[in-house]
Scaffold this active site. Sequence first.
Site, PDB file in Angstrom:
ATOM      1  N   GLY A  22      -2.673 -11.393 -14.896  1.00  0.00           N
ATOM      2  CA  GLY A  22      -1.714 -10.944 -13.893  1.00  0.00           C
ATOM      3  C   GLY A  22      -2.278 -11.027 -12.497  1.00  0.00           C
ATOM      4  O   GLY A  22      -3.412 -11.444 -12.282  1.00  0.00           O
ATOM      5  N   GLY A  46      -2.561  -8.541  -9.273  1.00  0.00           N
ATOM      6  CA  GLY A  46      -2.345  -7.186  -8.761  1.00  0.00           C
ATOM      7  C   GLY A  46      -2.126  -7.206  -7.274  1.00  0.00           C
ATOM      8  O   GLY A  46      -2.012  -8.273  -6.667  1.00  0.00           O
ATOM      9  N   GLY A  79      -5.334  -9.067  -5.776  1.00  0.00           N
ATOM     10  CA  GLY A  79      -6.011 -10.204  -6.375  1.00  0.00           C
ATOM     11  C   GLY A  79      -5.694 -10.324  -7.853  1.00  0.00           C
ATOM     12  O   GLY A  79      -4.929  -9.529  -8.396  1.00  0.00           O
ATOM     13  N   ASP A 138       3.267   3.890  -4.960  1.00  0.00           N
ATOM     14  CA  ASP A 138       3.759   2.602  -5.449  1.00  0.00           C
ATOM     15  C   ASP A 138       4.063   2.691  -6.944  1.00  0.00           C
ATOM     16  O   ASP A 138       3.667   1.834  -7.718  1.00  0.00           O
ATOM     17  CB  ASP A 138       2.750   1.496  -5.148  1.00  0.00           C
ATOM     18  CG  ASP A 138       3.373   0.109  -5.267  1.00  0.00           C
ATOM     19  OD1 ASP A 138       4.630   0.019  -5.262  1.00  0.00           O
ATOM     20  OD2 ASP A 138       2.633  -0.878  -5.368  1.00  0.00           O
TER      21      ASP A 138
END
Length: 805
Positions: free
Chosen positions: A495, A497, A500, A613
């Site tokens: 993935g 993030g 990075g 978040d």
Amino acid sequence: MKFLLILLCFSLIRFHDSLAADDTISPNQTLLDTGQTLVSIGEKFELGFFSPQNSKNRYVGIWFKNVADLIPVWVANRDSPLLDSSGALKITETGNIVIVGNQTDNFIWSSNSSAKYPTLQLLDTGNLVVKDGSSENYAWQSFDHPRDLVIAGMTLGWDYVNGRSLNLTSWSSPQDPSTGNFTYALDPRLLPQVLLFKGRDILVRNGPYDGVRIGGDRPLKDYAVFRPNYNVNETHVYATFSDVDNSTANMFRLNPSSGSPELLRWNQGRSEWVTVYSVQKDDCDTYERCGPNGLCDSSQNRVCQCPTGFVPKVPEEWNRIDSSSGCVLKTRLNCSASEGFKKFSGFKLPYGEFSVNWTVVRNDECESICRRNCSCLAYAVALVGGCVVWSGDMLDMRLFTDGGQDLYIRMAASEFGSDGNGKRTAVIISVSVVAGFVVLFLFGWYIVRKRNSRRPSTGGDRDPVLVEEDVELPSFGFDTIAKATNNFSSTNKIGEGGFGPVYKGMLSTEQEIAVKRLSKDSGQGLVEFHNEIILIAKLQHRNLVRLLGCCIQGEERMLIYEYMPNRSLDLYIFNQTRGTALDWRKRFDIIVGIARGLLYLHRDSRLKIIHRDLKASNILLDHEMNPKISDFGLARIFRGDQTEVNTKRVVGTYGYMSPEYAIDGQFSVKSDVFSFGVMVLEIVSGEKNRGFAHPDHELNLLGHAWKLWNEGRPMELVDILMENIAKSEVLRCIEVGLLCVQKRPEDRPSMSSVLSMLDNENISFSQPKQPGFYTERSFTETDSSSSLYMPNVSAEISFTKIQSR
Ligand SMILES: *[C@@H]1O[C@H](CO)[C@@H](O)[C@H](O)[C@H]1NC(C)=O
Ligand SMILES: *[C@@H]1O[C@H](CO)[C@@H](O)[C@H](O)[C@H]1NC(C)=O
Ligand SMILES: *[C@@H]1O[C@H](CO)[C@@H](O)[C@H](O)[C@H]1NC(C)=O
Ligand SMILES: *[C@@H]1O[C@H](CO)[C@@H](O)[C@H](O)[C@H]1NC(C)=O
Ligand SMILES: *[C@@H]1O[C@H](CO)[C@@H](O)[C@H](O)[C@H]1NC(C)=O
Ligand SMILES: *[C@@H]1O[C@H](CO)[C@@H](O)[C@H](O)[C@H]1NC(C)=O
Ligand SMILES: *[C@@H]1O[C@H](CO)[C@@H](O)[C@H](O)[C@H]1NC(C)=O
Ligand SMILES: *[C@@H]1O[C@H](CO)[C@@H](O)[C@H](O)[C@H]1NC(C)=O
Ligand SMILES: *[C@@H]1O[C@H](CO)[C@@H](O)[C@H](O)[C@H]1NC(C)=O
Ligand SMILES: *[C@@H]1O[C@H](CO)[C@@H](O)[C@H](O)[C@H]1NC(C)=O
């Protein structure tokens, strides 16, 4: 004639009623045992005569007025009952409250208080007070004479100045309020811990309180409706109790049969008192379960162990389950200079002989106090402040999987191997906390390899809020991580993030890890990296992702996490095929898990943290589909009393962001609550808030949910793929979700209320108001949190705070 008689009777009854509706009596008035009562002004409490169940004895007591099952919160004449209904309650001209029997003036009970112009009043807090004229101070109050329970507003503890102890004593039996054998009292020695005695024997020790939790990880946190707040200073140690959720009656009471302290909450729907929390939960709660120096760990089959460096005192006995002889040090101490202190984490600090020095709050100072005194065997800097040193056996220690405190035990040099005084090869990040606000060292964050090269605190000894703390984090070498991730091969990449790529890897120990690697090419994300490292290293909760270590080498910055085989929540709830893997039971557990993790961040961890978040893709799932909140790159720490911050730099993800934050840059715990509400509605519906489209209207998911709710068809929101639907839970979740996404932050519930709503079927809700951002068109599109980040603005909130010092 008949009519007049009726009228007369009626007026007599009215006369009684008029006394009953009063909350005050004066010296010329009498309260009789004929059904007369005092009722507090808000009609919360009532005072009068009562008999316990199955008893004919009469007592004067106070109880919750609107609760059908009478449990008196206070009993005046607990040890001297009236045997018939001839009693009366009065206040004398001199301010003494008296209960007299048989219409004579023989006192059955008296308060021995005195006042010049007395009146007796029942307050809406349940406190019965003797007022003296218009004086602010009460001449006497029932809250100063606790019986077997506390309600909100009451205090337990010690006042050394007046040599007074406020403690609880159980009833003798459920039928008999007289002084029983169980006492619940704070330890008088300045460390906030509470002991349950039977006679003189300690049965249970709660504590010490560490500023957030009592003992380890099991305070009232999951039933946070009623909380003790501890206060300790040179002259007082006490706990005050307050309602967090006063929508119904709460009390903390010693069970009249077992003496066990329990939190009772009135359940209006079931019309009964429900025990929502009990202090004694497992084997390790039994006082001194594992003997002197023994360690109780309830997660093990054999709960008793010896801490590292100790051996069983009687080895044969140790093999039995009940090991009361405990442990002794493997190597005897002789107080030589080479002895060191071994650190143990997650401990319930021991009982036994100890003393507290209140002025010392630094670890190294506390260590040198202990080192100087040969009879000192261990020390700890209690999290409420103060250096605690132990001499003699350490009693009643236990290990917590979550929470607990650090204890340093003196041991011979040989216990530390070749390494000397227990120095470990750990990376220590030094963090200054200014008034509880962690300063991010944007320019000079310190990574030092040794504890003794730590930066001295700059505030001087007079600044009590400047505390220096260590964050210790295992360090991984770059080569180790490169090997674990096949040299960061693209097949290992799982993935991207906020700052990075993220790789999956496997260490040589076969442990699976997730590696977050900070992109080298931009300076972007360095702040988040350091933020995350400082924050998450301090946090431990089963619903937060665990940081295993970091790797800092040259330009490289990497964070190493436990690997979550089931990736993230968004991959399931928004996907037709995978969505079926999450039935309602699982989804409900996930919602509750996220709420627990968030409550921990907001309130139960030592710092108050706003995540900023929260979104489905930041909720990771372990192999059992337990949710773990991740990605703390944008999180912010709040000072204890700080509730709201303004920032020019709005970061986060649209669709999850609250209106006040997205528009005005204002964030608080309530902005996280908003994001949580969005997630709840997404989990229930299987739809994304952003990008939600409906043929009939232009509302987004929040608007759609609110519309269905108001039209009385909320079940239409539910994901059709979902199995095992429990309608009442689903409705509760939708309602909680809608309450969380209300437009005004002050209308949204706190996470502790959210949890009690989720836990408790019979909590009544307020009607949700219109959600914030309920149409999709409120915003221009941007999807990822990283793209919102503006790297040139380094004058962050925290930094501004430093400059203004
Ligand atoms: C009782 O005493 C109070 C003042 O102490 C006075 O205001 C009140 O009128 C008195 N009531 C009666 C019935 O005497
Ligand atoms: C009241 O008087 C009756 C008879 O005179 C007696 O039996 C009873 O015990 C008395 N009650 C109290 C509380 O003294
Ligand atoms: C009041 O004083 C009397 C006599 O000294 C004593 O017996 C009684 O226990 C006292 N009452 C209270 C509530 O302290
Ligand atoms: C409880 O309080 C009473 C009255 O203040 C006191 O006499 C007693 O010693 C206290 N008990 C404990 C265990 O602290
Ligand atoms: C309290 O303890 C005493 C002495 O151990 C015992 O005789 C008595 O029955 C106990 N009382 C209750 C109510 O358990
Ligand atoms: C300790 O706390 C008590 C209760 O709040 C307060 O009255 C007292 O002044 C405090 N003492 C000191 C030295 O701060
Ligand atoms: C509950 O507490 C709040 C704030 O402390 C207070 O304003 C409110 O009146 C209380 N409600 C009840 C029913 O006591
Ligand atoms: C203290 O004990 C250690 C080993 O436990 C030993 O090496 C040392 O010589 C002893 N020191 C003294 C002064 O006895
Ligand atoms: C507490 O520790 C400080 C610093 O070591 C010392 O000056 C002070 O005397 C100690 N206080 C007590 C009560 O022992
Ligand atoms: C050393 O510790 C013991 C036990 O805590 C204490 O009694 C003694 O006063 C201390 N000695 C010194 C010199 O502080």
